[in-house]
Design a protein around this motif. Structure first.
Motif, PDB file in Angstrom:
ATOM      1  N   ARG A  92      29.661  46.546  36.771  1.00 53.69           N
ATOM      2  CA  ARG A  92      29.428  47.291  37.840  1.00 53.69           C
ATOM      3  C   ARG A  92      30.225  46.311  38.936  1.00 53.69           C
ATOM      4  O   ARG A  92      30.313  47.223  40.173  1.00 53.69           O
ATOM      5  CB  ARG A  92      28.018  47.078  38.078  1.00 53.69           C
ATOM      6  CG  ARG A  92      27.344  48.056  37.110  1.00 53.69           C
ATOM      7  CD  ARG A  92      25.756  48.014  37.585  1.00 53.69           C
ATOM      8  NE  ARG A  92      24.801  48.720  36.460  1.00 53.69           N
ATOM      9  CZ  ARG A  92      24.110  48.000  35.575  1.00 53.69           C
ATOM     10  NH1 ARG A  92      24.029  46.567  35.515  1.00 53.69           N
ATOM     11  NH2 ARG A  92      23.399  48.726  34.689  1.00 53.69           N
ATOM     12  N   ARG A  93      30.559  45.294  38.744  1.00 51.64           N
ATOM     13  CA  ARG A  93      31.110  44.368  39.877  1.00 51.64           C
ATOM     14  C   ARG A  93      32.411  43.952  39.859  1.00 51.64           C
ATOM     15  O   ARG A  93      33.028  42.684  40.091  1.00 51.64           O
ATOM     16  CB  ARG A  93      30.234  43.229  40.195  1.00 51.64           C
ATOM     17  CG  ARG A  93      28.863  43.776  40.718  1.00 51.64           C
ATOM     18  CD  ARG A  93      27.765  42.554  40.685  1.00 51.64           C
ATOM     19  NE  ARG A  93      26.568  43.228  41.034  1.00 51.64           N
ATOM     20  CZ  ARG A  93      25.638  43.861  40.147  1.00 51.64           C
ATOM     21  NH1 ARG A  93      26.039  44.077  39.168  1.00 51.64           N
ATOM     22  NH2 ARG A  93      24.528  44.226  40.743  1.00 51.64           N
ATOM     23  N   SER A  94      33.172  44.826  38.739  1.00 51.56           N
ATOM     24  CA  SER A  94      34.398  44.136  38.385  1.00 51.56           C
ATOM     25  C   SER A  94      35.403  44.092  39.488  1.00 51.56           C
ATOM     26  O   SER A  94      35.084  44.703  40.624  1.00 51.56           O
ATOM     27  CB  SER A  94      35.195  45.274  37.308  1.00 51.56           C
ATOM     28  OG  SER A  94      36.476  44.993  37.008  1.00 51.56           O
ATOM     29  N   SER A  95      36.297  43.050  39.373  1.00 48.29           N
ATOM     30  CA  SER A  95      37.155  42.640  40.564  1.00 48.29           C
ATOM     31  C   SER A  95      38.559  42.317  39.908  1.00 48.29           C
ATOM     32  O   SER A  95      38.824  41.868  38.690  1.00 48.29           O
ATOM     33  CB  SER A  95      36.749  41.752  41.514  1.00 48.29           C
ATOM     34  OG  SER A  95      36.658  40.405  40.590  1.00 48.29           O
ATOM     35  N   ALA A  96      39.643  42.144  40.597  1.00 48.84           N
ATOM     36  CA  ALA A  96      40.990  41.837  40.098  1.00 48.84           C
ATOM     37  C   ALA A  96      40.895  40.656  39.513  1.00 48.84           C
ATOM     38  O   ALA A  96      41.543  40.254  38.506  1.00 48.84           O
ATOM     39  CB  ALA A  96      42.119  42.078  41.105  1.00 48.84           C
ATOM     40  N   ASP A  97      40.393  39.423  40.459  1.00 46.55           N
ATOM     41  CA  ASP A  97      40.144  38.036  39.902  1.00 46.55           C
ATOM     42  C   ASP A  97      39.544  38.094  38.559  1.00 46.55           C
ATOM     43  O   ASP A  97      39.738  37.043  37.734  1.00 46.55           O
ATOM     44  CB  ASP A  97      39.951  37.399  40.985  1.00 46.55           C
ATOM     45  CG  ASP A  97      38.338  37.305  41.285  1.00 46.55           C
ATOM     46  OD1 ASP A  97      38.054  38.596  41.451  1.00 46.55           O
ATOM     47  OD2 ASP A  97      37.554  36.420  41.495  1.00 46.55           O
ATOM     48  N   LEU A  98      38.225  38.631  38.666  1.00 45.56           N
ATOM     49  CA  LEU A  98      37.545  38.410  37.251  1.00 45.56           C
ATOM     50  C   LEU A  98      38.310  39.015  36.223  1.00 45.56           C
ATOM     51  O   LEU A  98      38.246  38.447  35.111  1.00 45.56           O
ATOM     52  CB  LEU A  98      36.271  39.269  37.551  1.00 45.56           C
ATOM     53  CG  LEU A  98      35.494  39.650  36.302  1.00 45.56           C
ATOM     54  CD1 LEU A  98      35.041  38.098  35.503  1.00 45.56           C
ATOM     55  CD2 LEU A  98      34.425  40.501  36.398  1.00 45.56           C
ATOM     56  N   LEU A  99      38.978  40.081  36.201  1.00 46.36           N
ATOM     57  CA  LEU A  99      40.030  40.853  35.096  1.00 46.36           C
ATOM     58  C   LEU A  99      40.932  39.668  34.803  1.00 46.36           C
ATOM     59  O   LEU A  99      41.160  39.680  33.613  1.00 46.36           O
ATOM     60  CB  LEU A  99      40.321  41.982  35.559  1.00 46.36           C
ATOM     61  CG  LEU A  99      39.217  43.300  35.621  1.00 46.36           C
ATOM     62  CD1 LEU A  99      40.010  44.592  35.987  1.00 46.36           C
ATOM     63  CD2 LEU A  99      38.463  43.544  34.659  1.00 46.36           C
ATOM     64  N   ARG A 100      41.583  39.226  35.568  1.00 50.41           N
ATOM     65  CA  ARG A 100      42.534  38.233  35.263  1.00 50.41           C
ATOM     66  C   ARG A 100      41.939  37.293  34.467  1.00 50.41           C
ATOM     67  O   ARG A 100      42.757  36.741  33.420  1.00 50.41           O
ATOM     68  CB  ARG A 100      43.243  37.585  36.487  1.00 50.41           C
ATOM     69  CG  ARG A 100      44.321  38.430  37.127  1.00 50.41           C
ATOM     70  CD  ARG A 100      45.071  37.897  38.280  1.00 50.41           C
ATOM     71  NE  ARG A 100      44.296  37.271  39.425  1.00 50.41           N
ATOM     72  CZ  ARG A 100      43.995  38.101  40.417  1.00 50.41           C
ATOM     73  NH1 ARG A 100      44.408  39.158  40.575  1.00 50.41           N
ATOM     74  NH2 ARG A 100      43.301  37.258  41.451  1.00 50.41           N
ATOM     75  N   ARG A 140      29.231  36.557  37.389  1.00 50.34           N
ATOM     76  CA  ARG A 140      29.456  37.782  38.170  1.00 50.34           C
ATOM     77  C   ARG A 140      28.515  39.086  37.890  1.00 50.34           C
ATOM     78  O   ARG A 140      29.037  40.417  38.081  1.00 50.34           O
ATOM     79  CB  ARG A 140      30.955  38.314  37.910  1.00 50.34           C
ATOM     80  CG  ARG A 140      32.088  37.643  38.050  1.00 50.34           C
ATOM     81  CD  ARG A 140      32.299  37.042  39.499  1.00 50.34           C
ATOM     82  NE  ARG A 140      33.249  36.371  39.530  1.00 50.34           N
ATOM     83  CZ  ARG A 140      34.425  36.488  39.752  1.00 50.34           C
ATOM     84  NH1 ARG A 140      34.765  37.871  40.024  1.00 50.34           N
ATOM     85  NH2 ARG A 140      35.572  35.625  40.043  1.00 50.34           N
ATOM     86  N   THR A 186      37.111  46.473  32.514  1.00 52.60           N
ATOM     87  CA  THR A 186      38.214  47.059  33.193  1.00 52.60           C
ATOM     88  C   THR A 186      38.019  48.412  33.660  1.00 52.60           C
ATOM     89  O   THR A 186      38.493  48.870  34.667  1.00 52.60           O
ATOM     90  CB  THR A 186      39.371  46.732  32.273  1.00 52.60           C
ATOM     91  OG1 THR A 186      39.689  45.542  31.763  1.00 52.60           O
ATOM     92  CG2 THR A 186      40.739  47.291  33.178  1.00 52.60           C
ATOM     93  N   ASP A 188      35.200  49.650  34.177  1.00 54.76           N
ATOM     94  CA  ASP A 188      34.029  49.939  35.150  1.00 54.76           C
ATOM     95  C   ASP A 188      32.804  50.577  34.571  1.00 54.76           C
ATOM     96  O   ASP A 188      32.262  51.383  35.135  1.00 54.76           O
ATOM     97  CB  ASP A 188      34.215  50.497  36.550  1.00 54.76           C
ATOM     98  CG  ASP A 188      35.160  49.778  37.257  1.00 54.76           C
ATOM     99  OD1 ASP A 188      35.397  48.574  37.135  1.00 54.76           O
ATOM    100  OD2 ASP A 188      36.081  50.321  38.009  1.00 54.76           O
TER     101      ASP A 188
END
Length: 210
Positions: A92-100, A140, A186, A188
């Motif tokens: 629910r709180r996915s972000s670019a840095d988390l995915l990296r 997260r 990824t 969401d």
């Protein structure tokens, strides 16, 4: 220096150089590792926090005994209850840095699956990546109480991984399962992330033979 001492001792535990129950004498270790007592004590305190080292009154430090099969089974059952919610929250709180970061840890597992190395350094690299993947989702998830519950289990998870490292490991299934969790985050998709995490940990329990 404390970080270096911590890593040296951890590697020795994983390699079986220091056996469960073995005393960890401060004076002897300072000579063996050529360090002062301060960084050594800091490293031992960190290892005590993870559950890999125990300290007893009048006896000092020792390598913690391995968890029993029942302890490992109960830990996995607790994780099956807790971690799907962490994965859903992170999705629910996915972000670019988390995915990296999730991609980086998953890639380590996938390389390990292809190389199939079983030396202690390779096993530790795989374990660190696995630990980081699950810790990232906890960090997260958006719920401080769920994250605290995960942190409370971290020491026992270290002990369980320590025990698992002494048996032949196949990172292939785990790598594929982590990839499915990452794909859901990824996209969401909290429900899919929750399901993928539950399936992953249930499969881990099944593979453990507990």
């Amino acid at each position: 220096m404390a970080d270096k001492v911590h890593d040296i001792l951890l590697e020795e535990f994983l390699a079986g150089t220091r056996a469960p129950g073995e005393p960890l004498n401060i004076a002897v270790l300072t000579r063996e590792l050529d360090v002062s007592q301060t960084p050594l004590r800091e490293a031992l305190a960190r290892l005590e926090h993870t559950g890999l080292v125990r300290r007893e009154a009048l006896k000092g430090y020792q390598v913690a005994p391995l968890p029993t099969d029942d302890e490992r089974r109960q830990l996995l059952e607790a994780r099956i209850v807790l971690e799907p919610a962490l994965a859903a929250g992170a999705a629910r709180r996915s972000s670019a840095d988390l995915l990296r970061e999730l991609e980086r840890t998953t890639a380590v597992l996938e390389v390990a699956a292809r190389q199939r190395r079983e030396d202690s350094a390779a096993v530790r690299e795989w374990q660190v990546a696995d630990e980081r993947f699950h810790a990232l989702l906890a960090e997260r998830c958006g719920n401080v109480h769920l994250a605290a519950a995960f942190a409370a289990l971290s020491g026992q998870m270290q002990r369980a991984r320590f025990a698992a490292a002494r048996s032949p490991l196949d990172p292939g299934p785990s790598a594929a399962e982590h990839r499915r969790i990452l794909d859901a985050v990824t996209d969401d998709d909290p429900r899919r992330a929750e399901t993928a995490m539950r399936e992953h940990l249930t499969a881990v329990l099944g593979r453990s033979g507990l």
